[in-house]
Design a protein around this motif. Structure first.
Motif, PDB file in Angstrom:
ATOM      1  N   LYS A   7       0.475  -1.383  -7.100  1.00 23.65           N
ATOM      2  CA  LYS A   7       0.301  -1.098  -5.665  1.00 23.65           C
ATOM      3  C   LYS A   7      -1.135  -0.670  -5.361  1.00 23.65           C
ATOM      4  O   LYS A   7      -1.875  -0.241  -6.240  1.00 23.65           O
ATOM      5  N   LYS A   8      -1.511  -0.794  -4.060  1.00 22.98           N
ATOM      6  CA  LYS A   8      -2.792  -0.245  -3.612  1.00 22.98           C
ATOM      7  C   LYS A   8      -2.551   1.172  -3.124  1.00 22.98           C
ATOM      8  O   LYS A   8      -1.752   1.387  -2.220  1.00 22.98           O
ATOM      9  N   VAL A   9      -3.226   2.116  -3.733  1.00 20.57           N
ATOM     10  CA  VAL A   9      -3.008   3.518  -3.387  1.00 20.57           C
ATOM     11  C   VAL A   9      -4.200   4.042  -2.597  1.00 20.57           C
ATOM     12  O   VAL A   9      -5.354   3.724  -2.905  1.00 20.57           O
ATOM     13  N   THR A  51       0.827  -1.201   0.000  1.00 15.15           N
ATOM     14  CA  THR A  51       0.000   0.000   0.000  1.00 15.15           C
ATOM     15  C   THR A  51       0.865   1.256   0.000  1.00 15.15           C
ATOM     16  O   THR A  51       1.921   1.281   0.622  1.00 15.15           O
ATOM     17  N   LEU A  56       4.327   3.048  -8.483  1.00 17.97           N
ATOM     18  CA  LEU A  56       2.993   2.672  -8.011  1.00 17.97           C
ATOM     19  C   LEU A  56       2.392   1.508  -8.793  1.00 17.97           C
ATOM     20  O   LEU A  56       1.297   1.054  -8.502  1.00 17.97           O
ATOM     21  N   GLU A  57       3.100   1.022  -9.802  1.00 18.92           N
ATOM     22  CA  GLU A  57       2.604  -0.074 -10.632  1.00 18.92           C
ATOM     23  C   GLU A  57       2.208  -1.266  -9.743  1.00 18.92           C
ATOM     24  O   GLU A  57       3.029  -1.791  -8.995  1.00 18.92           O
ATOM     25  N   HIS A  60      -1.362   8.388 -12.552  1.00 17.01           N
ATOM     26  CA  HIS A  60      -0.920   7.414 -13.548  1.00 17.01           C
ATOM     27  C   HIS A  60       0.451   7.728 -14.129  1.00 17.01           C
ATOM     28  O   HIS A  60       1.047   6.882 -14.807  1.00 17.01           O
ATOM     29  N   PRO A  79      -1.723   1.784 -10.575  1.00 17.55           N
ATOM     30  CA  PRO A  79      -1.990   1.116  -9.302  1.00 17.55           C
ATOM     31  C   PRO A  79      -3.010  -0.004  -9.494  1.00 17.55           C
ATOM     32  O   PRO A  79      -3.833   0.068 -10.414  1.00 17.55           O
ATOM     33  N   SER A  80      -2.973  -1.030  -8.623  1.00 18.23           N
ATOM     34  CA  SER A  80      -3.969  -2.098  -8.748  1.00 18.23           C
ATOM     35  C   SER A  80      -5.322  -1.612  -8.275  1.00 18.23           C
ATOM     36  O   SER A  80      -6.361  -2.046  -8.751  1.00 18.23           O
ATOM     37  N   ILE A  97      -7.292   2.141  -6.240  1.00 15.50           N
ATOM     38  CA  ILE A  97      -7.146   3.434  -5.594  1.00 15.50           C
ATOM     39  C   ILE A  97      -8.345   3.654  -4.683  1.00 15.50           C
ATOM     40  O   ILE A  97      -9.493   3.455  -5.087  1.00 15.50           O
TER      41      ILE A  97
END
Lengths: 314, 181
Positions: B96-98, B33, B93-94, B119, B124-125, B127
């Motif tokens: 990741k949970k943001v 995260t 952030l590729e 982006h 991100p996976s 948001i």
């Protein structure tokens, strides 16, 4: 916080206030972060079209402007005098008005005649950015030079900067003098008597003809290019003699034993105004200048575009 | 101008503790995260959350700050443009949970811009959105928070101001009304 530039065009540093310059720097700080991201593009200027009019050769400035425009998502059209109707005798205003009829919002112009940008701003309805007009001004170069000094030395106030070389033919020198003085730096010019304008001291700059002594005085030395193409008469006996008097070498810098910064607006004549060893040394911030050029031009285009308000009534 | 206190320092503290627990419930050890504070005011909320997470034994949470000025949809429409603030995201952030963190959610336009801006740092996976104050019924875009501190009913003429003791004398949330209401 909100602010905007006091001017509607960027014609020269002379017209800018110190606050304008600071605003451009603060905006450029953020654009410098943008151009170091994995994806180096923002959508701000996606509805703006910019014409790059280059009536004089340029590689660096033109590429830098074009990159800045593309990273702001603007649409761009390019024009160079050699491949255009200018060679057929069309006037400047006609050329530009024809281009503006194609709905162009901003014009970035490089022109061999001093005052060309001012003239254009008075005669056509568009935002004008001066990318160099003869031996007059080259505002974005001065901004990126000062921005690069600020990056290394934090504040320009009280810093001593010497501009070395062909001051007479140099728009970079004039814009740099205005910009550095507005930011509180002390400026000196150094070069052969023939290449120093007679009344330059009226701008409040010191004049020197001794490179060694100027280097001992300064924090930053900006080495200008010897402009062979602008010298219709001989200003110095030979390039070799110029290099002996005003060429910068690594031993000279090492012997100073101080933290001195070397700049050059490019393109470098290696072995004439500075040696290869100096250009590639740790003293040099020449490549930082190039990187900062894109950020500064993004900031200028962004801030000027923000003053052209959206109009939905035609 | 009339200032009405919506939340006291004590209530803000309780709310932040609850939001922290909700985050822990959904993000476990936060290894996947990244918390992103939206400039300028969301960054202050993010700092509070990071302190709370550390108090719960979760430190070294990936985080950053995002400025959305260059992505705003009102460029060339405002009288005077906003000045940008610093963006600092040192993590890719590729995948990741943001979680976006902001103080007040109003029209939803800043969050829209943030969705656009983020982006540039990878895809991100997922948001999510965390806000301290949700000015409900005032959205101009289909955007809703996943974590809400407090819902507030307010008019367009009013303002909601979140102040922190680092900048004024206490943590407090005000509803500010013009005099003639």
């Amino acid at each position: 916080m909100m602010s905007e530039l006091s001017v509607n065009h960027l014609l020269g540093i002379k017209d800018l206030t110190t606050e304008d310059i600071q605003l451009i720097f603060q905006t450029a700080d953020q654009f410098k972060e943008v151009i170091n991201r994995p994806i180096r593009k923002v959508p701000s200027l996606r509805d703006i079209t910019i014409a790059n009019l280059f009536f004089e050769n340029s590689t660096r400035t033109r590429l830098s402007f074009e990159l800045a425009e593309k990273r702001l998502s603007a649409d761009t059209v390019n024009f160079s005098a050699s491949s255009s109707s200018v060679s057929k005798g069309e006037t400047l205003i006609d050329t530009v008005n024809n281009i503006l009829s194609m709905k162009v919002d901003m014009v970035v112009m490089r022109h061999p005649n001093p005052g060309a940008a001012v003239f254009l701003s008075q005669n056509v309805d568009s935002i004008i950015v001066n990318a160099g007009d003869g031996a007059h001004e080259h505002p974005t170069q001065a901004l990126l030079d000062a921005f690069s000094i600020r990056e290394k030395h934090q504040d320009l106030k009280g810093k001593k900067v010497v501009i070395v070389g062909d001051i007479l033919h140099s728009r970079v020198a004039l814009s740099n003098i205005f910009c550095l003085q507005k930011l509180g730096a002390e400026v000196r010019v150094c070069g052969p008597t023939t290449l120093i304008p007679k009344y330059i001291h009226t701008l409040g700059v010191e004049v020197s003809h001794n490179l060694q002594e100027s280097l001992e005085w300064c924090d930053v030395a900006n080495m200008l290019r010897v402009q062979h193409e602008r010298q219709d008469i001989k200003y110095f006996p030979s390039v070799r003699e110029y290099t002996q008097q005003f060429g910068l070498t690594l031993p000279m810098l090492d012997s100073l034993k101080k933290d001195i910064t070397i700049m050059h607006p490019g393109p470098i004549n290696r072995g004439v105004e500075i040696t290869t060893e100096v250009a590639d040394s740790d003293y040099s911030i020449i490549l930082n200048q190039v990187e900062n050029g894109v950020a500064i031009r993004m900031a200028v285009l962004y801030l000027l575009a923000s003053k052209k308000k959206m109009n939905f009534n035609g | 101008m009339i200032k009405k206190e919506l939340l006291s320092g004590k209530s803000i503290d309780i709310i932040l503790s609850r939001l922290t627990c909700e985050l822990i419930e959904n993000h476990g050890d936060f290894s996947d995260t990244v918390l992103i504070g939206l400039q300028p005011r969301g960054v202050l909320v993010l700092d509070k959350l990071l302190t709370k997470l550390a108090g719960n034994g979760i430190s070294n949470v990936n985080h950053g700050r995002l400025d959305i000025t260059f992505y705003r949809d009102d460029f060339r429409r405002r009288d005077i443009p906003l000045q940008p603030n610093q963006t600092k995201i040192d993590v890719i952030l590729e995948g990741k949970k943001v979680v976006f963190v902001d103080d007040v959610l109003y029209t939803g336009r800043s969050v829209r811009s943030a969705l656009d801006a983020i982006h540039s740092f990878g895809r991100p996976s997922e948001i999510e959105l965390l806000v301290l104050i949700d000015r409900r019924f005032s959205r101009e875009l289909p955007i809703q928070p996943d974590y809400t501190g407090k819902q507030v009913d307010s008019l367009a003429s009013q303002k909601v101001a979140v102040e922190w003791k680092e900048e004024s004398d206490k943590d407090v949330v005000y509803l500010i009304k013009p005099n003639d209401e």
